[in-house]
Motif scaffolding. Structure first.
Motif, PDB file in Angstrom:
ATOM      1  N   LYS A 102     -38.318  -9.261 -53.864  1.00 39.95           N
ATOM      2  CA  LYS A 102     -38.193  -7.828 -53.585  1.00 39.95           C
ATOM      3  C   LYS A 102     -37.622  -7.096 -54.792  1.00 39.95           C
ATOM      4  O   LYS A 102     -36.714  -7.619 -55.452  1.00 39.95           O
ATOM      5  CB  LYS A 102     -37.234  -7.674 -52.382  1.00 39.95           C
ATOM      6  CG  LYS A 102     -37.583  -6.551 -51.452  1.00 39.95           C
ATOM      7  CD  LYS A 102     -36.644  -6.603 -50.249  1.00 39.95           C
ATOM      8  CE  LYS A 102     -36.948  -5.533 -49.265  1.00 39.95           C
ATOM      9  NZ  LYS A 102     -38.266  -5.636 -48.637  1.00 39.95           N
TER      10      LYS A 102
ATOM     11  N   LYS B  57     -33.355  -0.895 -48.464  1.00 42.91           N
ATOM     12  CA  LYS B  57     -33.243  -1.604 -47.183  1.00 42.91           C
ATOM     13  C   LYS B  57     -31.774  -1.768 -46.784  1.00 42.91           C
ATOM     14  O   LYS B  57     -31.435  -1.650 -45.607  1.00 42.91           O
ATOM     15  CB  LYS B  57     -33.933  -2.968 -47.290  1.00 42.91           C
ATOM     16  CG  LYS B  57     -34.169  -3.619 -45.945  1.00 42.91           C
ATOM     17  CD  LYS B  57     -35.329  -4.577 -45.996  1.00 42.91           C
ATOM     18  CE  LYS B  57     -35.635  -5.139 -44.639  1.00 42.91           C
ATOM     19  NZ  LYS B  57     -36.864  -5.924 -44.613  1.00 42.91           N
TER      20      LYS B  57
ATOM     21  N   TYR C  30     -44.654 -11.061 -34.198  1.00 38.31           N
ATOM     22  CA  TYR C  30     -45.218  -9.709 -34.131  1.00 38.31           C
ATOM     23  C   TYR C  30     -46.721  -9.757 -33.817  1.00 38.31           C
ATOM     24  O   TYR C  30     -47.442  -8.798 -34.097  1.00 38.31           O
ATOM     25  CB  TYR C  30     -45.003  -8.977 -35.463  1.00 38.31           C
ATOM     26  CG  TYR C  30     -43.569  -8.623 -35.767  1.00 38.31           C
ATOM     27  CD1 TYR C  30     -42.760  -8.007 -34.819  1.00 38.31           C
ATOM     28  CD2 TYR C  30     -43.022  -8.894 -37.022  1.00 38.31           C
ATOM     29  CE1 TYR C  30     -41.445  -7.673 -35.114  1.00 38.31           C
ATOM     30  CE2 TYR C  30     -41.706  -8.557 -37.323  1.00 38.31           C
ATOM     31  CZ  TYR C  30     -40.933  -7.951 -36.366  1.00 38.31           C
ATOM     32  OH  TYR C  30     -39.626  -7.616 -36.663  1.00 38.31           O
TER      33      TYR C  30
ATOM     34  N   GLU D 196     -51.897  -0.084 -44.725  1.00 42.15           N
ATOM     35  CA  GLU D 196     -50.843   0.716 -44.085  1.00 42.15           C
ATOM     36  C   GLU D 196     -49.639   0.872 -45.020  1.00 42.15           C
ATOM     37  O   GLU D 196     -49.027   1.934 -45.104  1.00 42.15           O
ATOM     38  CB  GLU D 196     -50.429   0.052 -42.770  1.00 42.15           C
ATOM     39  CG  GLU D 196     -49.669   0.959 -41.846  1.00 42.15           C
ATOM     40  CD  GLU D 196     -48.201   0.637 -41.767  1.00 42.15           C
ATOM     41  OE1 GLU D 196     -47.516   1.221 -40.945  1.00 42.15           O
ATOM     42  OE2 GLU D 196     -47.716  -0.218 -42.547  1.00 42.15           O
TER      43      GLU D 196
HETATM   44  P1  0O2 Z   1     -41.975  -4.989 -48.290  1.00 40.16           P
HETATM   45  O1  0O2 Z   1     -42.391  -3.980 -49.292  1.00 40.16           O
HETATM   46  O2  0O2 Z   1     -43.155  -5.714 -47.693  1.00 40.16           O
HETATM   47  O3  0O2 Z   1     -40.910  -5.899 -48.788  1.00 40.16           O
HETATM   48  P2  0O2 Z   1     -37.364  -3.385 -39.177  1.00 40.16           P
HETATM   49  O4  0O2 Z   1     -37.681  -2.552 -40.406  1.00 40.16           O
HETATM   50  O5  0O2 Z   1     -35.950  -3.324 -38.720  1.00 40.16           O
HETATM   51  O6  0O2 Z   1     -38.399  -3.205 -38.093  1.00 40.16           O
HETATM   52  P3  0O2 Z   1     -36.904  -5.770 -40.686  1.00 40.16           P
HETATM   53  O7  0O2 Z   1     -35.544  -6.173 -40.245  1.00 40.16           O
HETATM   54  O8  0O2 Z   1     -37.066  -5.190 -42.046  1.00 40.16           O
HETATM   55  O9  0O2 Z   1     -37.609  -4.854 -39.580  1.00 40.16           O
HETATM   56  O10 0O2 Z   1     -37.736  -7.068 -40.603  1.00 40.16           O
HETATM   57  P4  0O2 Z   1     -39.253  -7.250 -40.244  1.00 40.16           P
HETATM   58  O11 0O2 Z   1     -39.652  -6.452 -39.073  1.00 40.16           O
HETATM   59  O12 0O2 Z   1     -39.428  -8.715 -40.132  1.00 40.16           O
HETATM   60  O13 0O2 Z   1     -40.021  -6.659 -41.487  1.00 40.16           O
HETATM   61  C1  0O2 Z   1     -39.932  -7.227 -42.728  1.00 40.16           C
HETATM   62  C2  0O2 Z   1     -41.239  -7.104 -43.469  1.00 40.16           C
HETATM   63  O14 0O2 Z   1     -42.357  -7.210 -42.563  1.00 40.16           O
HETATM   64  C3  0O2 Z   1     -41.452  -5.764 -44.131  1.00 40.16           C
HETATM   65  O15 0O2 Z   1     -40.777  -5.729 -45.332  1.00 40.16           O
HETATM   66  C4  0O2 Z   1     -42.968  -5.767 -44.307  1.00 40.16           C
HETATM   67  O16 0O2 Z   1     -43.366  -6.668 -45.332  1.00 40.16           O
HETATM   68  C5  0O2 Z   1     -43.418  -6.356 -43.002  1.00 40.16           C
HETATM   69  N1  0O2 Z   1     -43.588  -5.286 -42.006  1.00 40.16           N
HETATM   70  C6  0O2 Z   1     -42.845  -5.082 -40.914  1.00 40.16           C
HETATM   71  N2  0O2 Z   1     -43.296  -4.023 -40.219  1.00 40.16           N
HETATM   72  C7  0O2 Z   1     -44.380  -3.560 -40.884  1.00 40.16           C
HETATM   73  C8  0O2 Z   1     -45.310  -2.473 -40.646  1.00 40.16           C
HETATM   74  O17 0O2 Z   1     -45.241  -1.730 -39.674  1.00 40.16           O
HETATM   75  N3  0O2 Z   1     -46.292  -2.307 -41.593  1.00 40.16           N
HETATM   76  C9  0O2 Z   1     -46.423  -3.115 -42.686  1.00 40.16           C
HETATM   77  N4  0O2 Z   1     -47.420  -2.877 -43.540  1.00 40.16           N
HETATM   78  N5  0O2 Z   1     -45.548  -4.131 -42.920  1.00 40.16           N
HETATM   79  C10 0O2 Z   1     -44.557  -4.355 -42.042  1.00 40.16           C
HETATM   80  P5  0O2 Z   1     -40.369  -4.338 -45.994  1.00 40.16           P
HETATM   81  O18 0O2 Z   1     -38.999  -4.483 -46.542  1.00 40.16           O
HETATM   82  O19 0O2 Z   1     -40.573  -3.231 -45.030  1.00 40.16           O
HETATM   83  O20 0O2 Z   1     -41.384  -4.075 -47.113  1.00 40.16           O
END
Ligand code: 0O2
Length: 212
Positions: free
Chosen positions: A48, A56, A108, A155
């Motif tokens: 990251k 975050k 999920y 997305e």
């Molecule tokens: P990046 O850029 O991929 O590193 P929360 O935000 O509380 O719902 P949390 O605790 O961040 O969730 O954990 P979760 O739900 O496991 O999500 C972690 C990662 O899952 C995200 O990292 C995304 O990679 C992916 N993700 C989760 N929800 C979505 C979504 O709705 N759309 C997309 N495209 N990816 C998703 P980051 O840090 O968001 O982003």
């Protein structure tokens, strides 16, 4: 933390990401070499970015000195599969591994997100061997089908474009698209054996052509 501190902090995460990528790619090659069906299509990984870690941490109210425990996806691995069933097979293979420890899982796929996001997440603890001993780091392994990955990638870029403020009509279209992507997965699963047999025939015929 300044730039140099971040560099040092991220080193074990970089190592964990690289090692996990190599190991999971090797799992695919090994299954293929044994003429077994490989449920893994391809593997990617990333560490990251510091700006994303900070964003975050702010969003989850994690203080800077608790980032190691509070942010679980600094090291991130993505495994793409052809079929939904493959996701659960890969998750089981990861659970059985001796070189990492499963912390918890998020399904999920059964419980897809409001956005339409589908994926299977495993949070694992991976011990990195450093010059000063073993250092356990958290990593997030996301397992998804090719169509779930297509949707999530699109997305993610739209969210970036709209700075996480997607217009309602775009959100709705994306939810529809997520359903369509899942329907594609379901349809492909219903002819899974035909697809797998055809791919095997194709691979065997290209080996013969290469040998000629
Ligand atoms: P990046 O850029 O991929 O590193 P929360 O935000 O509380 O719902 P949390 O605790 O961040 O969730 O954990 P979760 O739900 O496991 O999500 C972690 C990662 O899952 C995200 O990292 C995304 O990679 C992916 N993700 C989760 N929800 C979505 C979504 O709705 N759309 C997309 N495209 N990816 C998703 P980051 O840090 O968001 O982003």
């Amino acid at each position: 933390m300044d730039g140099r501190d971040w560099g040092k902090f991220l080193l074990p995460y970089e190592q964990a990401t690289e090692e996990l990528k190599v190991k999971l790619k090797a799992l695919r090659s090994e299954l293929k070499a044994r003429d077994e069906y490989a449920p893994i299509e391809f593997v990617t990984g990333r560490v990251k970015r510091v700006s994303s870690i900070l964003a975050k941490a702010r969003k989850l109210s994690v203080p800077l000195d608790r980032i190691e425990l509070g942010i679980e996806d600094i090291a991130g691995i993505r495994i793409m599969c052809q079929f939904v069933d493959d996701i659960y097979r890969v998750a089981e293979m990861i659970r059985l591994r001796k070189d990492l420890k499963l912390v918890y899982e998020k399904d999920y796929i059964t419980n897809y997100k409001e956005s339409g996001y589908r994926s299977y997440h495993l949070i694992v603890e991976y011990p990195v061997q450093t010059s000063i001993g073993s250092k356990p780091v958290l990593a997030e392994i996301q397992i998804r089908t090719l169509s779930m990955n297509f949707w999530a990638t699109i997305e993610h870029s739209l969210n970036y474009k709209y700075r996480d403020q997607l217009p309602i009509h775009v959100k709705e279209r994306l939810r529809n698209a997520a359903e369509a992507a899942f329907l594609l997965d379901t349809e492909m699963s219903s002819i899974r054996q035909e697809i797998v047999d055809a791919q095997q025939d194709f691979e065997e015929s290209s080996v013969v052509v290469r040998r000629v």
